[in-house]
Design a protein around this motif. Structure first.
Motif, PDB file in Angstrom:
ATOM      1  N   UNK A  45       0.819  -1.212   0.000  1.00  0.00           N
ATOM      2  CA  UNK A  45       0.000   0.000   0.000  1.00  0.00           C
ATOM      3  C   UNK A  45       0.849   1.257   0.000  1.00  0.00           C
ATOM      4  N   UNK A  46       2.061   1.159   0.558  1.00  0.00           N
ATOM      5  CA  UNK A  46       2.934   2.320   0.700  1.00  0.00           C
ATOM      6  C   UNK A  46       3.826   2.568  -0.512  1.00  0.00           C
ATOM      7  N   UNK A  47       3.866   1.662  -1.478  1.00  0.00           N
ATOM      8  CA  UNK A  47       4.685   1.865  -2.669  1.00  0.00           C
ATOM      9  C   UNK A  47       3.962   2.849  -3.594  1.00  0.00           C
ATOM     10  N   UNK A  48       4.599   4.000  -3.787  1.00  0.00           N
ATOM     11  CA  UNK A  48       3.957   5.013  -4.605  1.00  0.00           C
ATOM     12  C   UNK A  48       2.700   5.563  -3.979  1.00  0.00           C
ATOM     13  N   UNK A  92      -4.878  -1.069   9.708  1.00  0.00           N
ATOM     14  CA  UNK A  92      -4.633  -2.224   8.843  1.00  0.00           C
ATOM     15  C   UNK A  92      -5.893  -2.574   8.049  1.00  0.00           C
ATOM     16  N   UNK A  93      -7.036  -2.516   8.698  1.00  0.00           N
ATOM     17  CA  UNK A  93      -8.289  -2.794   7.993  1.00  0.00           C
ATOM     18  C   UNK A  93      -8.547  -1.749   6.905  1.00  0.00           C
ATOM     19  N   UNK A  94      -8.354  -0.491   7.254  1.00  0.00           N
ATOM     20  CA  UNK A  94      -8.553   0.575   6.269  1.00  0.00           C
ATOM     21  C   UNK A  94      -7.664   0.367   5.051  1.00  0.00           C
ATOM     22  N   UNK A  95      -6.387   0.063   5.306  1.00  0.00           N
ATOM     23  CA  UNK A  95      -5.450  -0.099   4.200  1.00  0.00           C
ATOM     24  C   UNK A  95      -5.764  -1.337   3.363  1.00  0.00           C
ATOM     25  N   UNK A  96      -6.224  -2.383   4.000  1.00  0.00           N
ATOM     26  CA  UNK A  96      -6.626  -3.581   3.251  1.00  0.00           C
ATOM     27  C   UNK A  96      -7.786  -3.266   2.313  1.00  0.00           C
ATOM     28  N   UNK A  97      -8.744  -2.500   2.802  1.00  0.00           N
ATOM     29  CA  UNK A  97      -9.891  -2.113   1.971  1.00  0.00           C
ATOM     30  C   UNK A  97      -9.429  -1.263   0.784  1.00  0.00           C
ATOM     31  N   UNK A 106     -11.613  -8.850  -5.228  1.00  0.00           N
ATOM     32  CA  UNK A 106     -12.483  -9.084  -4.074  1.00  0.00           C
ATOM     33  C   UNK A 106     -11.725  -9.704  -2.919  1.00  0.00           C
ATOM     34  N   UNK A 107     -10.568 -10.300  -3.234  1.00  0.00           N
ATOM     35  CA  UNK A 107      -9.748 -10.926  -2.196  1.00  0.00           C
ATOM     36  C   UNK A 107      -8.286 -10.845  -2.612  1.00  0.00           C
ATOM     37  N   UNK A 108      -7.416 -10.457  -1.676  1.00  0.00           N
ATOM     38  CA  UNK A 108      -5.975 -10.401  -1.929  1.00  0.00           C
ATOM     39  C   UNK A 108      -5.382 -11.788  -1.699  1.00  0.00           C
ATOM     40  N   UNK A 109      -4.558 -12.246  -2.634  1.00  0.00           N
ATOM     41  CA  UNK A 109      -3.972 -13.591  -2.527  1.00  0.00           C
ATOM     42  C   UNK A 109      -3.104 -13.747  -1.283  1.00  0.00           C
ATOM     43  N   UNK A 110      -2.230 -12.772  -1.057  1.00  0.00           N
ATOM     44  CA  UNK A 110      -1.285 -12.835   0.062  1.00  0.00           C
ATOM     45  C   UNK A 110      -1.129 -11.428   0.619  1.00  0.00           C
ATOM     46  N   UNK A 111      -1.420 -11.265   1.906  1.00  0.00           N
ATOM     47  CA  UNK A 111      -1.407  -9.948   2.540  1.00  0.00           C
ATOM     48  C   UNK A 111      -0.449  -9.990   3.726  1.00  0.00           C
ATOM     49  N   UNK A 112       0.576  -9.137   3.667  1.00  0.00           N
ATOM     50  CA  UNK A 112       1.604  -9.103   4.712  1.00  0.00           C
ATOM     51  C   UNK A 112       1.366  -7.982   5.716  1.00  0.00           C
ATOM     52  N   UNK A 138      -8.869 -11.466   2.402  1.00  0.00           N
ATOM     53  CA  UNK A 138      -7.520 -11.910   2.063  1.00  0.00           C
ATOM     54  C   UNK A 138      -7.485 -13.429   2.151  1.00  0.00           C
ATOM     55  N   UNK A 139      -6.572 -14.026   1.397  1.00  0.00           N
ATOM     56  CA  UNK A 139      -6.492 -15.485   1.362  1.00  0.00           C
ATOM     57  C   UNK A 139      -5.433 -15.999   2.325  1.00  0.00           C
ATOM     58  N   UNK A 140      -4.205 -15.483   2.190  1.00  0.00           N
ATOM     59  CA  UNK A 140      -3.107 -15.945   3.040  1.00  0.00           C
ATOM     60  C   UNK A 140      -2.476 -14.750   3.748  1.00  0.00           C
ATOM     61  N   UNK A 141      -1.896 -14.999   4.910  1.00  0.00           N
ATOM     62  CA  UNK A 141      -1.277 -13.960   5.735  1.00  0.00           C
ATOM     63  C   UNK A 141       0.227 -14.154   5.774  1.00  0.00           C
ATOM     64  N   UNK A 142       0.972 -13.041   5.640  1.00  0.00           N
ATOM     65  CA  UNK A 142       2.420 -13.084   5.738  1.00  0.00           C
ATOM     66  C   UNK A 142       2.940 -12.047   6.716  1.00  0.00           C
TER      67      UNK A 142
END
Length: 261
Positions: A45-48, A92-97, A106-112, A138-142
């Protein structure tokens, strides 16, 4: 995944701050990566300031089957060159949205969790991501830049599928974490995986008649089956070179030489 090799997308958006200098060239790199069989596109989310995720959606939607789109939250950008951990659950929730919107999924494959925020209990930070996974967002957590104890504390809260730490032939700081991930079958995703200069890598590259970068990446691939490097580049030529790493075969003696550094 199509390949164990991934692409770190940070460099595609003006060194991580603002939109790309040459948008068409950045789109070309992303599309070339998919054409070459890259298995993961890694962003944050922070890139650019969100522009990186928007660029990926522009270049790749509809996303090809087998290509993991990974993003992150948990680092704020108060200024150029500044990265400040921010792990409050509501943030974290805001940024995920926002990532869902920018990536147009609709779903992020991998969210760190991009960095562990020392001012917020780890269980609260990881728990926020677990809640998002339970909701199907999100699908997987990193986790990124964590030691073994932190990884295990997070795993006591929820399943962790990947760890992204800085690691390369000339930076073995996280050897213990890689060994632990190997034992636990957790993906280990090295960022900045190509040394600026390494004598042993250069020696092996000269022996094989190839560039040093694919040798450094081949060493990582040989290091453990859970390793999935994400070298970053804004150059299609360098991307093609990096992707040859899976065809580089290192002898036991060459691996031992790089191991010794």
């Amino acid at each position: 995944m199509t390949s164990r090799m991934g692409l770190g997308a940070l460099r595609l958006t003006d060194r991580g701050w603002g939109p790309p200098v040459d948008r068409a060239a950045a789109v070309e790199v992303l599309r070339t990566a998919v054409d070459l069989g890259v298995g993961m596109i890694d962003t944050a989310d922070s890139y650019g300031l969100g522009a990186n995720e928007e660029l990926i959606a522009e270049a790749l939607r509809p996303y090809p089957e087998g290509v993991v789109i990974a993003t992150k939250a948990g680092q704020s950008r108060p200024g150029v060159g500044e990265w400040v951990p921010l792990g409050r659950p509501e943030y974290l929730r805001q940024q995920a949205e926002l990532s869902l919107r920018r990536l147009r999924v609709e779903r992020v494959d991998l969210f760190y969790l991009h960095r562990v925020d020392p001012a917020v209990p780890l269980a609260d930070q990881v728990g926020a991501l677990a809640a998002l996974r339970d909701e199907g967002k999100i699908d997987r957590i990193g986790l990124s830049e964590v030691d073994v104890d932190t990884l295990e504390a997070a795993r006591a809260v929820t399943e962790i599928s990947a760890v992204q730490n800085k690691y390369s032939a000339d930076d073995r700081t996280w050897d213990a974490v890689l060994d632990h991930c190997t034992a636990e079958d957790i993906d280990f995703v090295p960022w900045r995986p190509i040394p600026v200069a390494d004598d042993a890598v250069a020696t092996v590259a000269a022996e094989l008649g190839v560039a040093p970068a694919p040798v450094a990446l081949a060493w990582l691939l040989a290091r453990s089956p859970v390793v999935r490097p994400i070298p970053g580049t804004a150059s299609p030529e360098h991307l093609r070179q990096n992707m040859t790493a899976e065809s580089v075969r290192l002898s036991a003696e060459q691996i031992a030489l790089i191991d010794r550094r």
